[in-house]
Write a protein that holds these residues in place. Structure first.
Motif, PDB file in Angstrom:
ATOM      1  N   VAL A   1      -8.155  15.080 -38.930  1.00 18.17           N
ATOM      2  CA  VAL A   1      -8.636  16.436 -39.210  1.00 18.17           C
ATOM      3  C   VAL A   1     -10.161  16.437 -39.265  1.00 18.17           C
ATOM      4  O   VAL A   1     -10.786  15.568 -39.894  1.00 18.17           O
ATOM      5  CB  VAL A   1      -8.064  16.972 -40.541  1.00 18.17           C
ATOM      6  N   ALA A   2     -10.758  17.421 -38.599  1.00  6.93           N
ATOM      7  CA  ALA A   2     -12.201  17.650 -38.650  1.00  6.93           C
ATOM      8  C   ALA A   2     -12.414  19.159 -38.597  1.00  6.93           C
ATOM      9  O   ALA A   2     -11.460  19.935 -38.565  1.00  6.93           O
ATOM     10  CB  ALA A   2     -12.904  16.949 -37.493  1.00  6.93           C
ATOM     11  N   GLY A   3     -13.669  19.584 -38.611  1.00  6.19           N
ATOM     12  CA  GLY A   3     -13.923  21.019 -38.591  1.00  6.19           C
ATOM     13  C   GLY A   3     -15.369  21.339 -38.306  1.00  6.19           C
ATOM     14  O   GLY A   3     -16.182  20.453 -38.021  1.00  6.19           O
TER      15      GLY A   3
ATOM     16  N   TYR B   1     -19.079  20.462 -49.320  1.00 10.29           N
ATOM     17  CA  TYR B   1     -19.507  19.330 -48.485  1.00 10.29           C
ATOM     18  C   TYR B   1     -19.099  18.001 -49.121  1.00 10.29           C
ATOM     19  O   TYR B   1     -18.529  17.127 -48.448  1.00 10.29           O
ATOM     20  CB  TYR B   1     -21.019  19.434 -48.352  1.00 10.29           C
ATOM     21  N   ARG B   2     -19.369  17.868 -50.398  1.00 14.86           N
ATOM     22  CA  ARG B   2     -19.047  16.611 -51.081  1.00 14.86           C
ATOM     23  C   ARG B   2     -17.543  16.445 -51.290  1.00 14.86           C
ATOM     24  O   ARG B   2     -17.052  15.321 -51.460  1.00 14.86           O
ATOM     25  CB  ARG B   2     -19.777  16.559 -52.426  1.00 14.86           C
ATOM     26  N   ALA B   3     -16.804  17.550 -51.260  1.00 15.18           N
ATOM     27  CA  ALA B   3     -15.360  17.472 -51.476  1.00 15.18           C
ATOM     28  C   ALA B   3     -14.587  17.141 -50.199  1.00 15.18           C
ATOM     29  O   ALA B   3     -13.472  16.606 -50.274  1.00 15.18           O
ATOM     30  CB  ALA B   3     -14.848  18.791 -52.056  1.00 15.18           C
ATOM     31  N   LEU B   4     -15.139  17.436 -49.052  1.00 12.26           N
ATOM     32  CA  LEU B   4     -14.398  17.297 -47.805  1.00 12.26           C
ATOM     33  C   LEU B   4     -13.923  15.867 -47.523  1.00 12.26           C
ATOM     34  O   LEU B   4     -12.794  15.685 -47.043  1.00 12.26           O
ATOM     35  CB  LEU B   4     -15.240  17.816 -46.634  1.00 12.26           C
ATOM     36  N   PRO B   5     -14.723  14.819 -47.788  1.00 12.64           N
ATOM     37  CA  PRO B   5     -14.194  13.471 -47.536  1.00 12.64           C
ATOM     38  C   PRO B   5     -12.936  13.184 -48.355  1.00 12.64           C
ATOM     39  O   PRO B   5     -12.018  12.506 -47.883  1.00 12.64           O
ATOM     40  CB  PRO B   5     -15.352  12.555 -47.965  1.00 12.64           C
TER      41      PRO B   5
ATOM     42  N   ALA C   1     -10.793  15.357 -49.245  1.00 13.18           N
ATOM     43  CA  ALA C   1      -9.707  16.219 -48.776  1.00 13.18           C
ATOM     44  C   ALA C   1      -9.104  15.702 -47.467  1.00 13.18           C
ATOM     45  O   ALA C   1      -8.239  16.358 -46.889  1.00 13.18           O
ATOM     46  CB  ALA C   1     -10.228  17.640 -48.577  1.00 13.18           C
ATOM     47  N   GLY C   2      -9.584  14.551 -47.008  1.00  9.02           N
ATOM     48  CA  GLY C   2      -9.010  13.922 -45.823  1.00  9.02           C
ATOM     49  C   GLY C   2      -9.735  14.179 -44.522  1.00  9.02           C
ATOM     50  O   GLY C   2      -9.297  13.700 -43.475  1.00  9.02           O
ATOM     51  N   PHE C   3     -10.841  14.902 -44.560  1.00  8.38           N
ATOM     52  CA  PHE C   3     -11.579  15.172 -43.326  1.00  8.38           C
ATOM     53  C   PHE C   3     -12.271  13.906 -42.824  1.00  8.38           C
ATOM     54  O   PHE C   3     -12.857  13.153 -43.612  1.00  8.38           O
ATOM     55  CB  PHE C   3     -12.626  16.264 -43.550  1.00  8.38           C
ATOM     56  N   ARG C   4     -12.217  13.699 -41.519  1.00  9.82           N
ATOM     57  CA  ARG C   4     -12.947  12.588 -40.904  1.00  9.82           C
ATOM     58  C   ARG C   4     -14.415  12.942 -40.686  1.00  9.82           C
ATOM     59  O   ARG C   4     -15.270  12.076 -40.665  1.00  9.82           O
ATOM     60  CB  ARG C   4     -12.307  12.235 -39.557  1.00  9.82           C
ATOM     61  N   GLY C   5     -14.684  14.227 -40.496  1.00  5.36           N
ATOM     62  CA  GLY C   5     -16.047  14.675 -40.286  1.00  5.36           C
ATOM     63  C   GLY C   5     -16.084  16.156 -40.012  1.00  5.36           C
ATOM     64  O   GLY C   5     -15.046  16.815 -39.894  1.00  5.36           O
ATOM     65  N   ILE C   6     -17.293  16.663 -39.899  1.00  7.48           N
ATOM     66  CA  ILE C   6     -17.477  18.067 -39.556  1.00  7.48           C
ATOM     67  C   ILE C   6     -18.707  18.214 -38.661  1.00  7.48           C
ATOM     68  O   ILE C   6     -19.635  17.413 -38.708  1.00  7.48           O
ATOM     69  CB  ILE C   6     -17.657  18.980 -40.798  1.00  7.48           C
ATOM     70  N   ASN C   7     -18.658  19.254 -37.853  1.00  6.69           N
ATOM     71  CA  ASN C   7     -19.878  19.764 -37.242  1.00  6.69           C
ATOM     72  C   ASN C   7     -20.479  20.790 -38.192  1.00  6.69           C
ATOM     73  O   ASN C   7     -19.780  21.396 -39.000  1.00  6.69           O
ATOM     74  CB  ASN C   7     -19.598  20.408 -35.890  1.00  6.69           C
ATOM     75  N   VAL C   8     -21.783  20.969 -38.086  1.00  2.00           N
ATOM     76  CA  VAL C   8     -22.494  21.880 -38.984  1.00  2.00           C
ATOM     77  C   VAL C   8     -23.350  22.810 -38.142  1.00  2.00           C
ATOM     78  O   VAL C   8     -24.058  22.374 -37.228  1.00  2.00           O
ATOM     79  CB  VAL C   8     -23.378  21.105 -39.982  1.00  2.00           C
ATOM     80  N   THR C   9     -23.288  24.090 -38.457  1.00  2.00           N
ATOM     81  CA  THR C   9     -24.112  25.068 -37.760  1.00  2.00           C
ATOM     82  C   THR C   9     -24.852  25.924 -38.788  1.00  2.00           C
ATOM     83  O   THR C   9     -24.805  25.652 -39.989  1.00  2.00           O
ATOM     84  CB  THR C   9     -23.259  25.902 -36.785  1.00  2.00           C
ATOM     85  N   ILE C  10     -25.542  26.941 -38.308  1.00  2.00           N
ATOM     86  CA  ILE C  10     -26.362  27.804 -39.161  1.00  2.00           C
ATOM     87  C   ILE C  10     -25.518  28.385 -40.283  1.00  2.00           C
ATOM     88  O   ILE C  10     -24.385  28.816 -40.048  1.00  2.00           O
ATOM     89  CB  ILE C  10     -26.983  28.933 -38.308  1.00  2.00           C
ATOM     90  N   PRO C  11     -26.003  28.374 -41.543  1.00  2.00           N
ATOM     91  CA  PRO C  11     -27.346  27.996 -42.008  1.00  2.00           C
ATOM     92  C   PRO C  11     -27.382  26.647 -42.728  1.00  2.00           C
ATOM     93  O   PRO C  11     -28.253  26.403 -43.566  1.00  2.00           O
ATOM     94  CB  PRO C  11     -27.648  29.104 -43.014  1.00  2.00           C
ATOM     95  N   HIS C  12     -26.454  25.740 -42.422  1.00  2.00           N
ATOM     96  CA  HIS C  12     -26.253  24.548 -43.246  1.00  2.00           C
ATOM     97  C   HIS C  12     -26.868  23.261 -42.710  1.00  2.00           C
ATOM     98  O   HIS C  12     -26.726  22.209 -43.340  1.00  2.00           O
ATOM     99  CB  HIS C  12     -24.752  24.319 -43.451  1.00  2.00           C
ATOM    100  N   LYS C  13     -27.551  23.305 -41.558  1.00  4.52           N
ATOM    101  CA  LYS C  13     -27.986  22.058 -40.939  1.00  4.52           C
ATOM    102  C   LYS C  13     -29.001  21.280 -41.783  1.00  4.52           C
ATOM    103  O   LYS C  13     -28.989  20.045 -41.802  1.00  4.52           O
ATOM    104  CB  LYS C  13     -28.565  22.328 -39.548  1.00  4.52           C
TER     105      LYS C  13
ATOM    106  N   ALA D   1     -17.155   8.410 -44.146  1.00  8.02           N
ATOM    107  CA  ALA D   1     -16.647   7.041 -44.144  1.00  8.02           C
ATOM    108  C   ALA D   1     -15.413   6.936 -45.036  1.00  8.02           C
ATOM    109  O   ALA D   1     -15.169   7.785 -45.901  1.00  8.02           O
ATOM    110  CB  ALA D   1     -17.738   6.079 -44.625  1.00  8.02           C
ATOM    111  N   GLU D   2     -14.640   5.876 -44.831  1.00  8.93           N
ATOM    112  CA  GLU D   2     -13.419   5.695 -45.612  1.00  8.93           C
ATOM    113  C   GLU D   2     -13.702   5.604 -47.104  1.00  8.93           C
ATOM    114  O   GLU D   2     -12.856   5.972 -47.922  1.00  8.93           O
ATOM    115  CB  GLU D   2     -12.672   4.455 -45.136  1.00  8.93           C
ATOM    116  N   ASP D   3     -14.889   5.111 -47.463  1.00  9.44           N
ATOM    117  CA  ASP D   3     -15.231   4.996 -48.879  1.00  9.44           C
ATOM    118  C   ASP D   3     -15.868   6.269 -49.439  1.00  9.44           C
ATOM    119  O   ASP D   3     -16.314   6.288 -50.590  1.00  9.44           O
ATOM    120  CB  ASP D   3     -16.157   3.808 -49.108  1.00  9.44           C
ATOM    121  N   GLY D   4     -15.907   7.341 -48.627  1.00  9.93           N
ATOM    122  CA  GLY D   4     -16.425   8.618 -49.096  1.00  9.93           C
ATOM    123  C   GLY D   4     -17.882   8.863 -48.799  1.00  9.93           C
ATOM    124  O   GLY D   4     -18.390   9.958 -49.060  1.00  9.93           O
ATOM    125  N   ARG D   5     -18.601   7.891 -48.249  1.00 13.51           N
ATOM    126  CA  ARG D   5     -20.012   8.104 -47.904  1.00 13.51           C
ATOM    127  C   ARG D   5     -20.139   9.163 -46.811  1.00 13.51           C
ATOM    128  O   ARG D   5     -19.311   9.257 -45.914  1.00 13.51           O
ATOM    129  CB  ARG D   5     -20.654   6.803 -47.433  1.00 13.51           C
TER     130      ARG D   5
END
Length: 282
Positions: free
Chosen positions: A10-12, A54-58, A60-72, A98-102
């Motif tokens: 899962v990503a977003g 942002y800090r919660a997404l790792p 919640a199982g997300f592998r990563g996200i793309n970021v667009t306006i206004p959050h870059k 990362a798997e460790d949440g980084r």
């Protein structure tokens, strides 16, 4: 939808607003083409809630996200680590958890910009002459970084607000020189690449007035705007017999490193993907 490490596929993409984003269409196309049973979801996050989510997404199982306006900018500032490209551009558009949440911040806009030119015009050689870049916003920062890394010998930078252009020239070094906005047409003399990195020419915005008379034959003209796909600048370039490259490819190519990092497969940018992501396509 888990792979060998047990994490969901899962990503977003995070932004505010986000409904206009073509990224879910893009990733869904690649899931179908590669046979990966992944999910890519739009995340409408209010600016005041971004840090918390942002800090919660790792977790919640997300592998990563793309970021667009206004959050870059916040995506880079709040990350645990950042790549050289993200630091040089000063913003992040791709995040790996990362798997460790980084949280690891990257920026693939420069990569997407250069790959779009190379894919659309295989004969383009960045070292053959100067580039003229119009605009000094976040997209221009990525474009300057990409062009300098690719080996363009000189960049002429014009912006309606000259002080912003001067700030970028100071940040990126002596190969970037400011020119007055009113002198932009003359600055095309000898330029083998002209790039519109402003929103001028976008649907709902005024057209970019950029005479191309001084631009030499054989030059490449690129507009990062892709709504509409054929902007007035690109139409003018074609009338002059210049090579013209639209902005949709930058969107497509900048997503490839993210798909590769999150799902372990390098996807293809092809005609089918372009058709799926065209403005107005279902």
């Amino acid at each position: 939808m888990n792979d060998h490490d047990g994490r969901p596929l899962v990503a977003g993409v995070a932004g505010w607003p986000i409904a206009h984003s073509r990224s879910p269409v893009l990733f869904d196309h690649w899931f179908g083409a590669t046979g990966i049973a992944g999910r890519y979801v739009p995340l409408a996050i209010r600016p005041e809630r971004f840090a918390e989510v942002y800090r919660a997404l790792p977790h919640a199982g997300f592998r990563g996200i793309n970021v667009t306006i206004p959050h870059k900018l916040d995506a880079l500032r709040l990350a645990d680590e950042a790549t050289e490209a993200a630091r040089a551009i000063g913003a992040a558009n791709m995040i790996c958890f990362a798997e460790d949440g980084r949280i690891v911040a990257d920026n693939t806009d420069a990569y997407g910009f250069i790959e779009n030119l190379r894919h659309a015009e295989p004969g383009w050689r960045p070292e053959t002459g100067p580039a003229l870049v119009l605009g000094a916003g976040g997209a221009a920062r990525a474009i300057l970084h990409g062009l300098l890394e690719a080996g363009v010998p000189e960049i002429r930078l014009a912006n309606r607000s000259r002080d912003k252009a001067e700030g970028l020239a100071d940040a990126f070094g002596p190969r970037v020189a400011c020119v007055d906005w009113d002198a932009r047409a003359a600055a095309g003399a000898g330029a083998m690449l002209v790039v519109n990195a402003t929103s001028l020419g976008m649907t709902g915005k005024p057209a970019l007035e950029m005479p191309l008379d001084a631009v030499p034959d054989g030059a490449l003209v690129n507009d990062i705007v892709y709504v509409p796909l054929e902007t007035p600048l690109l139409a003018a370039a074609r009338r002059r017999g210049l090579r013209a490259v639209d902005g949709l490819g930058m969107l497509l190519h900048q997503a490839r490193p993210a798909f590769r990092a999150w799902f372990g497969v390098d996807p293809q940018v092809d005609d089918g993907l372009r058709r799926a992501c065209l403005p107005g396509a279902a």
